[in-house]
Design a protein around this motif. Structure first.
Motif, PDB file in Angstrom:
ATOM      1  N   ARG A 114      41.452 -30.375 -56.441  1.00 30.24           N
ATOM      2  CA  ARG A 114      41.028 -31.408 -55.941  1.00 30.24           C
ATOM      3  C   ARG A 114      40.662 -31.714 -54.585  1.00 30.24           C
ATOM      4  N   PRO A 115      39.805 -32.845 -54.297  1.00 27.88           N
ATOM      5  CA  PRO A 115      40.088 -33.311 -52.186  1.00 27.88           C
ATOM      6  C   PRO A 115      41.006 -33.663 -52.498  1.00 27.88           C
ATOM      7  N   GLY A 116      41.699 -33.335 -51.112  1.00 23.85           N
ATOM      8  CA  GLY A 116      42.829 -33.557 -50.488  1.00 23.85           C
ATOM      9  C   GLY A 116      44.021 -32.477 -51.171  1.00 23.85           C
ATOM     10  N   ALA A 117      43.923 -31.869 -51.680  1.00 22.53           N
ATOM     11  CA  ALA A 117      45.012 -31.247 -52.444  1.00 22.53           C
ATOM     12  C   ALA A 117      45.257 -29.962 -51.731  1.00 22.53           C
ATOM     13  N   CYS A 118      46.850 -30.066 -51.726  1.00 21.60           N
ATOM     14  CA  CYS A 118      47.385 -28.800 -50.372  1.00 21.60           C
ATOM     15  C   CYS A 118      48.002 -27.509 -51.715  1.00 21.60           C
ATOM     16  N   ARG A 119      47.766 -26.261 -51.356  1.00 17.68           N
ATOM     17  CA  ARG A 119      48.263 -25.203 -50.972  1.00 17.68           C
ATOM     18  C   ARG A 119      50.005 -25.458 -52.412  1.00 17.68           C
ATOM     19  N   ILE A 120      49.947 -24.126 -53.617  1.00 19.40           N
ATOM     20  CA  ILE A 120      51.284 -24.368 -54.302  1.00 19.40           C
ATOM     21  C   ILE A 120      51.317 -23.168 -53.535  1.00 19.40           C
ATOM     22  N   PRO A 121      53.315 -22.694 -53.981  1.00 17.44           N
ATOM     23  CA  PRO A 121      53.244 -20.948 -53.726  1.00 17.44           C
ATOM     24  C   PRO A 121      53.127 -20.326 -55.352  1.00 17.44           C
ATOM     25  N   ALA A 122      52.658 -19.218 -54.906  1.00 19.78           N
ATOM     26  CA  ALA A 122      51.602 -18.160 -55.972  1.00 19.78           C
ATOM     27  C   ALA A 122      53.008 -18.299 -56.824  1.00 19.78           C
ATOM     28  N   GLU A 123      54.127 -18.785 -56.796  1.00 20.61           N
ATOM     29  CA  GLU A 123      55.462 -18.710 -58.065  1.00 20.61           C
ATOM     30  C   GLU A 123      55.198 -19.293 -58.753  1.00 20.61           C
ATOM     31  N   ASP A 124      54.925 -20.538 -57.588  1.00 19.00           N
ATOM     32  CA  ASP A 124      55.416 -21.335 -59.070  1.00 19.00           C
ATOM     33  C   ASP A 124      52.811 -21.199 -59.965  1.00 19.00           C
TER      34      ASP A 124
ATOM     35  N   THR B 237      42.160 -18.823 -59.985  1.00 17.71           N
ATOM     36  CA  THR B 237      42.935 -19.101 -59.106  1.00 17.71           C
ATOM     37  C   THR B 237      42.253 -18.979 -57.674  1.00 17.71           C
ATOM     38  N   MET B 238      42.053 -18.700 -56.832  1.00 18.87           N
ATOM     39  CA  MET B 238      42.238 -18.515 -55.442  1.00 18.87           C
ATOM     40  C   MET B 238      42.997 -16.921 -54.809  1.00 18.87           C
ATOM     41  N   ARG B 239      44.110 -16.241 -55.728  1.00 15.21           N
ATOM     42  CA  ARG B 239      45.008 -15.820 -55.713  1.00 15.21           C
ATOM     43  C   ARG B 239      44.494 -14.085 -55.930  1.00 15.21           C
ATOM     44  N   ALA B 240      44.932 -13.096 -55.439  1.00 19.13           N
ATOM     45  CA  ALA B 240      44.559 -11.831 -56.389  1.00 19.13           C
ATOM     46  C   ALA B 240      45.989 -11.275 -56.709  1.00 19.13           C
ATOM     47  N   ARG B 241      46.802 -11.893 -56.094  1.00 21.51           N
ATOM     48  CA  ARG B 241      48.166 -11.542 -57.602  1.00 21.51           C
ATOM     49  C   ARG B 241      48.389 -12.440 -58.364  1.00 21.51           C
ATOM     50  N   VAL B 242      47.339 -13.467 -58.696  1.00 18.10           N
ATOM     51  CA  VAL B 242      47.597 -14.235 -59.672  1.00 18.10           C
ATOM     52  C   VAL B 242      46.837 -14.035 -60.834  1.00 18.10           C
ATOM     53  N   ALA B 243      45.480 -13.439 -60.131  1.00 19.42           N
ATOM     54  CA  ALA B 243      44.496 -12.833 -60.284  1.00 19.42           C
ATOM     55  C   ALA B 243      44.849 -11.493 -62.010  1.00 19.42           C
ATOM     56  N   GLN B 244      45.409 -11.082 -61.021  1.00 23.29           N
ATOM     57  CA  GLN B 244      45.900  -9.542 -61.573  1.00 23.29           C
ATOM     58  C   GLN B 244      47.085  -9.718 -62.770  1.00 23.29           C
ATOM     59  N   ALA B 245      47.644 -10.680 -62.339  1.00 26.81           N
ATOM     60  CA  ALA B 245      49.112 -10.672 -63.356  1.00 26.81           C
ATOM     61  C   ALA B 245      47.952 -10.849 -64.613  1.00 26.81           C
TER      62      ALA B 245
ATOM     63  N   GLY C 160      36.779 -15.306 -53.189  1.00 33.47           N
ATOM     64  CA  GLY C 160      37.405 -14.532 -52.659  1.00 33.47           C
ATOM     65  C   GLY C 160      37.407 -14.388 -51.023  1.00 33.47           C
ATOM     66  N   LEU C 161      37.418 -15.471 -50.665  1.00 32.24           N
ATOM     67  CA  LEU C 161      37.326 -16.253 -49.595  1.00 32.24           C
ATOM     68  C   LEU C 161      38.892 -16.241 -49.194  1.00 32.24           C
ATOM     69  N   ALA C 162      39.016 -17.378 -49.723  1.00 26.19           N
ATOM     70  CA  ALA C 162      40.552 -17.515 -49.938  1.00 26.19           C
ATOM     71  C   ALA C 162      42.214 -15.879 -49.882  1.00 26.19           C
ATOM     72  N   ASP C 163      42.076 -15.317 -49.963  1.00 23.88           N
ATOM     73  CA  ASP C 163      42.691 -14.075 -50.242  1.00 23.88           C
ATOM     74  C   ASP C 163      42.164 -13.176 -50.636  1.00 23.88           C
ATOM     75  N   ARG C 164      41.541 -11.875 -48.977  1.00 24.64           N
ATOM     76  CA  ARG C 164      41.343 -11.098 -48.671  1.00 24.64           C
ATOM     77  C   ARG C 164      41.334 -10.190 -49.955  1.00 24.64           C
ATOM     78  N   ALA C 165      42.084  -9.489 -50.348  1.00 30.09           N
ATOM     79  CA  ALA C 165      42.783  -9.006 -51.947  1.00 30.09           C
ATOM     80  C   ALA C 165      41.860  -9.142 -52.562  1.00 30.09           C
ATOM     81  N   MET C 166      41.488 -10.338 -53.175  1.00 29.37           N
ATOM     82  CA  MET C 166      40.702 -10.732 -54.096  1.00 29.37           C
ATOM     83  C   MET C 166      39.034  -9.307 -55.178  1.00 29.37           C
ATOM     84  N   ALA C 167      39.185  -9.101 -53.684  1.00 30.81           N
ATOM     85  CA  ALA C 167      37.719  -8.340 -54.150  1.00 30.81           C
ATOM     86  C   ALA C 167      37.678  -6.925 -54.838  1.00 30.81           C
ATOM     87  N   ARG C 168      39.489  -6.415 -54.328  1.00 34.65           N
ATOM     88  CA  ARG C 168      39.725  -4.900 -54.507  1.00 34.65           C
ATOM     89  C   ARG C 168      40.505  -5.392 -55.666  1.00 34.65           C
TER      90      ARG C 168
END
Length: 289
Positions: A65-75, A98-106, A121-129
């Protein structure tokens, strides 16, 4: 217009607009934060969405949402994985938002069939691979920056040309990173670094996306441009988010009529009906010619 048919890995081909139901397992999403935070309730709601006509259930564990801050990947992982796994085991087609490759893979390992990345794919450069290796469809949304500052980035001379062009550049970058073009779905990103006039202009010009040759996902659900349209005439106050579902269904039908591959919505029932009405009308036009 005639609907283009796209074959996406692991996703049935339909002669109608698909419906993606939103399942936010977050405490702070803009219209339903906290409602489905408990995994058991979230799974139950996901099953309800599927029963109401959702072709895919989109599970997200981080608010954008507008104004939201990131949270840890573990959360994020703790929120989404039990829900993705349980729904997939019960045969529900699941997308991971998700914007995280780690979360996407899991999530893909847990049974998700689509990765829906609002950053394209801009937030995490590992996402494309990561997604290229998985082979699942990947939603490339138009995005200019994180939620906490995205409203400051809504500056366009020609919003349709610029947004389509920026998504084309993202597609090229993803393919250069190893992704198969046949995996890609595109999304104009309504409400993300867009003013409300920009949202309406993009909705009125969905045919421009045909130039990219990829399926189009449109996410109008409960967005601010609908809240403004439905403002209280006496006070000017925006219609509350959860009272925008009828307008969302109307917008979804209009997107379907312009060839959208799918619409992403909170309230599935009315939208599932609306896209079927649009498909029936289009079929009748074909047989009446």
């Amino acid at each position: 217009m005639e609907r283009p048919l796209f074959e996406l890995p692991g996703i049935p081909v339909r002669d109608r607009c698909a419906v993606m139901g939103i399942l936010n397992v977050t405490p702070d999403s803009f219209s339903d934060g906290g409602r489905w935070r408990d995994p058991g309730r979230a799974v139950e709601h996901g099953l309800q969405l599927a029963a109401m006509g959702a072709d895919v259930v989109d599970v997200g564990g981080e608010s954008t949402r507008p104004g939201a801050c990131r949270i840890p990947a573990e959360d994020e992982l703790a929120r989404v994985l039990p829900v993705v796994r349980a729904l997939a085991r019960q045969g529900v087609p699941v997308s991971i938002d998700t914007m995280r490759a780690r979360v996407a893979q899991a999530a893909v390992d847990a049974g998700a069939r689509i990765v829906n990345d609002v950053s394209g794919g801009l937030a995490d450069r590992a996402m494309a691979r990561t997604v290229a290796r998985s082979g699942v469809p990947f939603v490339v949304m138009h995005w200019r920056g994180q939620s906490r500052a995205m409203d400051e980035l809504a500056d366009y001379d020609d919003v349709v040309t610029e947004v389509v062009g920026e998504v084309r550049c993202r597609m090229d970058a993803l393919v250069s990173a190893g992704m198969d073009p046949q995996q890609i779905v595109v999304d104009p990103g309504l409400g993300f670094a867009k003013g409300r006039r920009d949202d309406w202009t993009l909705l009125a010009s969905l045919d421009a996306w045909a130039a990219l040759g990829r399926p189009l996902l449109v996410g109008p659900s409960r967005k601010r441009f609908l809240g403004e349209l439905l403002s209280d005439p006496a006070t000017g106050e925006f219609r509350p988010a959860r009272e925008r579902d009828a307008a969302t269904a109307a917008t979804a039908a209009l997107a379907a009529a312009q060839g959208a591959w799918a619409v992403r919505v909170h309230e599935v029932g009315a939208v599932a009906d609306a896209v079927r009405v649009e498909a029936a009308l289009r079929a009748h036009r074909r047989t009446s010619i």
